[in-house]
Design a protein around this motif. Structure first.
Motif, short mmCIF file in Angstrom:
data_model
loop_
_atom_site.label_atom_id
_atom_site.label_comp_id
_atom_site.label_asym_id
_atom_site.label_seq_id
_atom_site.Cartn_x
_atom_site.Cartn_y
_atom_site.Cartn_z
N ILE A 1 0.94 -1.25 -0.13
CA ILE A 1 0.09 -0.13 -0.13
C ILE A 1 0.95 1.15 -0.22
CG2 ILE A 1 -1.87 1.33 1.12
CD1 ILE A 1 -2.55 -1.31 2.66
N THR A 2 1.27 1.86 -1.27
CA THR A 2 2.08 2.85 -1.14
C THR A 2 1.57 4.09 -1.95
OG1 THR A 2 3.09 1.82 -3.17
CG2 THR A 2 4.05 1.44 -1.21
N TYR A 3 1.31 5.08 -1.13
CA TYR A 3 0.71 6.31 -1.67
C TYR A 3 1.52 7.52 -1.44
CZ TYR A 3 -3.67 3.95 -1.53
OH TYR A 3 -4.75 3.37 -2.06
N SER A 4 1.75 8.42 -2.53
CA SER A 4 2.84 9.33 -2.52
C SER A 4 2.49 10.34 -1.31
CB SER A 4 2.58 10.26 -3.82
OG SER A 4 3.49 11.59 -3.67
N VAL B 1 1.30 -4.77 12.02
CA VAL B 1 1.25 -5.90 10.71
C VAL B 1 2.04 -5.28 9.63
CG1 VAL B 1 -0.80 -6.81 11.60
CG2 VAL B 1 -0.70 -4.58 10.27
N ALA B 2 2.76 -3.99 9.78
CA ALA B 2 3.37 -3.52 8.69
C ALA B 2 4.72 -2.64 8.83
CB ALA B 2 2.33 -2.39 8.17
N ARG B 3 5.34 -2.67 7.87
CA ARG B 3 6.70 -2.02 7.65
C ARG B 3 6.44 -0.62 6.93
NH1 ARG B 3 10.94 -5.41 9.15
NH2 ARG B 3 10.47 -7.49 8.87
N TYR B 4 7.15 0.32 7.19
CA TYR B 4 6.69 1.58 6.60
C TYR B 4 7.66 2.08 5.90
CZ TYR B 4 3.33 1.15 10.09
OH TYR B 4 2.25 0.58 10.96
N VAL B 5 7.42 2.71 4.52
CA VAL B 5 8.50 3.23 3.81
C VAL B 5 7.86 4.52 3.04
CG1 VAL B 5 8.89 0.74 2.82
CG2 VAL B 5 7.13 1.98 1.65
N ASP B 6 9.06 5.32 2.53
CA ASP B 6 8.66 6.43 2.06
C ASP B 6 8.37 6.09 0.33
OD1 ASP B 6 8.58 8.78 0.02
OD2 ASP B 6 10.81 9.59 0.84
N ALA B 7 7.20 6.38 -0.12
CA ALA B 7 6.57 5.64 -1.43
C ALA B 7 7.13 6.22 -2.75
CB ALA B 7 5.30 5.78 -1.48
N SER B 8 7.82 7.56 -2.24
CA SER B 8 8.45 8.46 -3.43
C SER B 8 10.02 8.22 -3.41
CB SER B 8 8.29 10.00 -3.03
OG SER B 8 9.26 10.31 -1.89
N ASP B 9 10.35 7.08 -2.72
CA ASP B 9 11.82 6.69 -2.85
C ASP B 9 11.97 5.25 -2.93
OD1 ASP B 9 14.57 6.02 -2.46
OD2 ASP B 9 14.62 6.77 -0.42
#
Length: 123
Positions: free
Chosen positions: A16-19, A61-69
């Motif tokens: 689930i990646t949103y800018s 339940v999740a790992r978090y990321v910067d979707a713009s990277d």
């Protein structure tokens, strides 16, 4: 849509990646994908947006990321592969979350109560 759960059964991780620029993950925290992934018992790689984090982090339940990277996404996905034991624990917590909270049996009472307030006994 009838094939979604057959396909999710083949997956190891939901994405689930949103800018951060459109802020969609803050305005719409319970996105349809999230509910499908939880129902399928998948851990998730999620944009590090406040709304999505607020919904998922209490359940771990999740790992978090910067979707713009792209590098952040790659690192997040690699973490699932490198720590399979934690990935399996996240999947288990996802299934537990669904059983406890995000299922029709649990939601139907609340939904029916809302409809009864809106339309009375006509339902």
């Amino acid at each position: 849509y009838g094939q979604v759960f057959e396909l999710l059964a083949l997956a190891r991780v939901g994405l689930i990646t949103y800018s951060p620029l459109d802020n969609y993950g803050d305005r719409n925290m319970y996105v349809h994908k999230l509910c499908d992934y939880v129902a399928a018992g998948l851990p998730m790689l999620v944009s590090n947006l406040t709304g999505l984090r607020n919904v998922t982090s209490p359940h771990r339940v999740a790992r978090y990321v910067d979707a713009s990277d792209p590098g952040s996404i790659a690192t997040g996905m690699a973490a699932f592969l490198l720590d399979r034991a934690e990935t399996d624990r996240m999947a288990s917590r996802s299934r537990d979350w669904f059983r406890r909270e995000l299922n029709w049996e649990r939601e139907q009472e609340g939904l029916l109560a809302i409809y009864k307030r809106l339309v009375g006994d006509r339902i």
